[in-house]
Design a protein around this motif. Structure first.
Motif, mmCIF file in Angstrom:
data_model
loop_
_atom_site.group_PDB
_atom_site.id
_atom_site.type_symbol
_atom_site.label_atom_id
_atom_site.label_comp_id
_atom_site.label_asym_id
_atom_site.label_seq_id
_atom_site.Cartn_x
_atom_site.Cartn_y
_atom_site.Cartn_z
ATOM 1 N N PRO A 78 0.839 -1.219 0.030
ATOM 2 C CA PRO A 78 0.197 -0.216 0.075
ATOM 3 C C PRO A 78 0.657 1.161 -0.034
ATOM 4 C CG PRO A 78 -0.881 -1.628 1.730
ATOM 5 C CD PRO A 78 0.339 -1.858 1.160
ATOM 6 N N LEU A 79 1.737 1.440 0.678
ATOM 7 C CA LEU A 79 2.602 2.404 1.146
ATOM 8 C C LEU A 79 3.401 2.884 -0.355
ATOM 9 C CD1 LEU A 79 4.463 2.130 4.288
ATOM 10 C CD2 LEU A 79 2.698 3.810 3.525
ATOM 11 N N ALA A 80 3.904 1.945 -1.122
ATOM 12 C CA ALA A 80 4.648 2.074 -2.434
ATOM 13 C C ALA A 80 3.687 2.511 -3.532
ATOM 14 C CB ALA A 80 5.276 0.791 -2.670
ATOM 15 N N THR A 81 2.627 1.548 -3.587
ATOM 16 C CA THR A 81 1.705 1.943 -4.543
ATOM 17 C C THR A 81 0.798 3.202 -4.414
ATOM 18 O OG1 THR A 81 1.052 -0.729 -4.555
ATOM 19 C CG2 THR A 81 -0.370 0.944 -5.913
ATOM 20 N N ALA A 173 -0.406 -2.458 -10.122
ATOM 21 C CA ALA A 173 -1.289 -1.821 -9.370
ATOM 22 C C ALA A 173 -1.463 -0.408 -9.688
ATOM 23 C CB ALA A 173 -1.380 -2.020 -7.674
ATOM 24 N N VAL A 174 -0.247 0.213 -9.567
ATOM 25 C CA VAL A 174 -0.057 1.817 -9.825
ATOM 26 C C VAL A 174 -1.049 2.370 -10.834
ATOM 27 C CG1 VAL A 174 1.232 3.526 -10.474
ATOM 28 C CG2 VAL A 174 2.153 2.001 -8.530
ATOM 29 N N GLY A 175 -1.173 1.878 -11.863
ATOM 30 C CA GLY A 175 -2.128 2.515 -13.058
ATOM 31 C C GLY A 175 -3.590 2.708 -12.695
ATOM 32 N N PHE A 176 -4.178 1.713 -11.819
ATOM 33 C CA PHE A 176 -5.367 2.014 -11.488
ATOM 34 C C PHE A 176 -5.628 3.093 -10.431
ATOM 35 C CE2 PHE A 176 -8.633 0.990 -8.338
ATOM 36 C CZ PHE A 176 -9.985 0.770 -9.262
ATOM 37 N N TYR A 225 -8.423 -1.893 -0.181
ATOM 38 C CA TYR A 225 -8.216 -2.599 -1.279
ATOM 39 C C TYR A 225 -6.735 -3.316 -1.394
ATOM 40 C CZ TYR A 225 -12.784 -0.856 -2.985
ATOM 41 O OH TYR A 225 -14.151 -0.399 -3.143
ATOM 42 N N LEU A 226 -5.802 -2.366 -1.313
ATOM 43 C CA LEU A 226 -4.481 -2.816 -1.388
ATOM 44 C C LEU A 226 -4.040 -4.012 -0.249
ATOM 45 C CD1 LEU A 226 -2.873 0.280 -2.777
ATOM 46 C CD2 LEU A 226 -2.897 -1.827 -4.080
ATOM 47 N N LEU A 278 -7.079 -17.245 6.948
ATOM 48 C CA LEU A 278 -6.769 -15.992 6.233
ATOM 49 C C LEU A 278 -7.970 -15.069 6.074
ATOM 50 C CD1 LEU A 278 -5.002 -14.548 3.735
ATOM 51 C CD2 LEU A 278 -6.125 -16.404 2.273
ATOM 52 N N PHE A 279 -9.342 -15.822 6.168
ATOM 53 C CA PHE A 279 -10.544 -14.990 6.074
ATOM 54 C C PHE A 279 -10.542 -14.164 7.153
ATOM 55 C CE2 PHE A 279 -14.788 -14.647 7.992
ATOM 56 C CZ PHE A 279 -15.396 -13.753 7.014
ATOM 57 N N PHE A 280 -10.553 -14.522 8.431
ATOM 58 C CA PHE A 280 -10.211 -13.686 9.777
ATOM 59 C C PHE A 280 -8.996 -12.701 9.610
ATOM 60 C CE2 PHE A 280 -13.131 -17.005 11.342
ATOM 61 C CZ PHE A 280 -14.185 -16.239 11.557
ATOM 62 N N LEU A 281 -7.969 -12.997 9.191
ATOM 63 C CA LEU A 281 -6.843 -12.029 9.015
ATOM 64 C C LEU A 281 -7.229 -10.697 8.099
ATOM 65 C CD1 LEU A 281 -3.534 -14.410 8.780
ATOM 66 C CD2 LEU A 281 -4.439 -12.796 10.713
ATOM 67 N N THR A 282 -7.922 -11.216 6.996
ATOM 68 C CA THR A 282 -8.182 -10.141 5.772
ATOM 69 C C THR A 282 -9.364 -9.315 6.568
ATOM 70 O OG1 THR A 282 -7.658 -11.596 4.162
ATOM 71 C CG2 THR A 282 -8.922 -9.830 3.683
ATOM 72 N N LEU A 283 -10.328 -9.809 7.325
ATOM 73 C CA LEU A 283 -11.539 -9.336 7.894
ATOM 74 C C LEU A 283 -10.890 -8.230 8.985
ATOM 75 C CD1 LEU A 283 -14.539 -8.722 7.903
ATOM 76 C CD2 LEU A 283 -14.592 -10.736 9.708
ATOM 77 N N THR A 284 -10.129 -8.646 9.805
ATOM 78 C CA THR A 284 -9.481 -8.065 10.913
ATOM 79 C C THR A 284 -8.781 -6.897 10.283
ATOM 80 O OG1 THR A 284 -9.312 -9.958 12.139
ATOM 81 C CG2 THR A 284 -7.806 -8.048 12.785
ATOM 82 N N PHE A 285 -7.856 -7.079 9.114
ATOM 83 C CA PHE A 285 -7.421 -5.744 8.797
ATOM 84 C C PHE A 285 -8.304 -4.682 8.179
ATOM 85 C CE2 PHE A 285 -6.074 -3.856 4.544
ATOM 86 C CZ PHE A 285 -5.278 -3.081 5.144
ATOM 87 N N ALA A 286 -9.162 -5.014 7.116
ATOM 88 C CA ALA A 286 -10.036 -4.276 6.988
ATOM 89 C C ALA A 286 -10.876 -3.451 7.745
ATOM 90 C CB ALA A 286 -11.293 -4.884 6.047
ATOM 91 N N LEU A 287 -11.368 -3.995 8.895
ATOM 92 C CA LEU A 287 -11.856 -3.318 9.820
ATOM 93 C C LEU A 287 -11.002 -2.432 10.530
ATOM 94 C CD1 LEU A 287 -14.031 -6.221 11.533
ATOM 95 C CD2 LEU A 287 -14.942 -4.303 10.095
#
Length: 301
Positions: A78-81, A173-176, A225-226, A278-287
């Motif tokens: 995320p930081l670089a993009t 990813a940068v272009g988007f 998203y990233l 993986l599901f709970f790691l992703t969900l925790t990050f998003a929240l």
């Protein structure tokens, strides 16, 4: 709402909701159940073992190595993009001498930046296999040889392999996000930038004090998203890495380990437990990301 319209709306939504329950929620529930079994993916009833798979995960060095790679991705990707995308978007949209309008040909630049998004991930992987070839036939090593430097094992050196793949993820990813931030900047009334310029704000001050705060909602969504993308990386790692996750597990990620555990070792129950983790790691990050980056919205009206 008029009488009878509720039944119409319910009837209209019934089929989409049913499809969502069957094809989205259903597989999730099935994965949660399989994570509590020792099912090996063949016929027969799975044996229920409770939290045994999750206890095994706690001592699985490969699992934690993959998690550590995701931690690196969560910070760097995320930081670089976003940093590169914001830089280019600001140059495109405020690159003229006045600092309040875009440079000539900005639409063309946006199309060029966006081009990697239309390429399939497999095609990107094959392209960068040629870029990262460990011999002098590789594009990068050919450039190094031209200036008298030795070949570098971009994908074969355990200390470089993950960073080489992260560079590809950022490139794709940068272009988007350049296009996304350009659209956000174009929506900012030019009178705001003109007023800041009249007050003596330079481009740097204008970016940090005017443009960035007004883009915060877009930046927040892009960060989430990233972050979610950082928990993936399966296709690119599978194509680019040595022996799918190598060398010596230096580039492995959880989706790749889930695939390998299920389809190479026929341990579908254990793979499902990885998927649930993986599901709970992703969900925790998003929240957490939405919580930490939340701020008062600025109304341009």
């Amino acid at each position: 709402m008029r009488r009878g319209s509720g039944k119409f709306v319910a009837g209209f939504l019934a089929l989409p909701v049913l499809v969502y329950l069957v094809f989205v929620i259903g597989p999730y529930l099935q994965a949660f159940y399989l994570a509590l079994t020792d099912w090996r993916g063949v016929s027969g009833s799975p044996e229920f073992i409770g939290l045994g798979n999750f206890e095994r995960l706690l001592g699985d060095a490969t699992f934690w190595k993959a998690v550590s790679h995701h931690a690196i991705l969560l910070v760097v990707l995320p930081l670089a993009t976003l940093g590169i995308a914001l830089f280019f978007a600001f140059l495109i949209n405020a690159g003229a001498r006045s600092g309040t309008r875009g440079v000539w040909g900005s639409r063309f630049y946006q199309a060029v930046f966006f081009f990697p998004q239309v390429l399939a991930v497999a095609a990107v992987g094959v392209l960068f296999q040629a870029v990262y070839r460990p011999d002098s036939g590789g594009i990068l090593n050919g450039l190094l040889n031209a200036v008298g430097l030795d070949n570098v094992g971009w994908l074969t050196d355990p200390d470089l392999a993950l960073w080489s793949i992260i560079a590809v993820l950022v490139w794709q990813a940068v272009g988007f996000y350049v296009v996304l931030f350009s659209a956000g900047m174009a929506a900012i009334p030019k009178e705001i930038h003109e007023a800041a310029a009249l007050d003596g704000a330079g481009r740097g001050r204008m970016f940090f004090s005017v443009t960035l705060p007004l883009l915060w909602d877009s930046l927040q969504a892009a960060w989430v998203y990233l972050g979610i993308a950082a928990f993936d990386g399966f296709a690119l790692v599978a194509v680019l890495s040595v022996n799918r996750g190598g060398p010596d597990g230096a580039t492995t990620v959880l989706p790749l380990e889930i695939w390998r555990t299920a389809f190479s070792f026929s341990k579908f129950g254990y793979a499902a437990a990885m998927g649930v983790a993986l599901f709970f790691l992703t969900l925790t990050f998003a929240l957490l990301a939405l919580r930490v980056t939340r701020r008062e919205r600025i109304d341009l009206a």
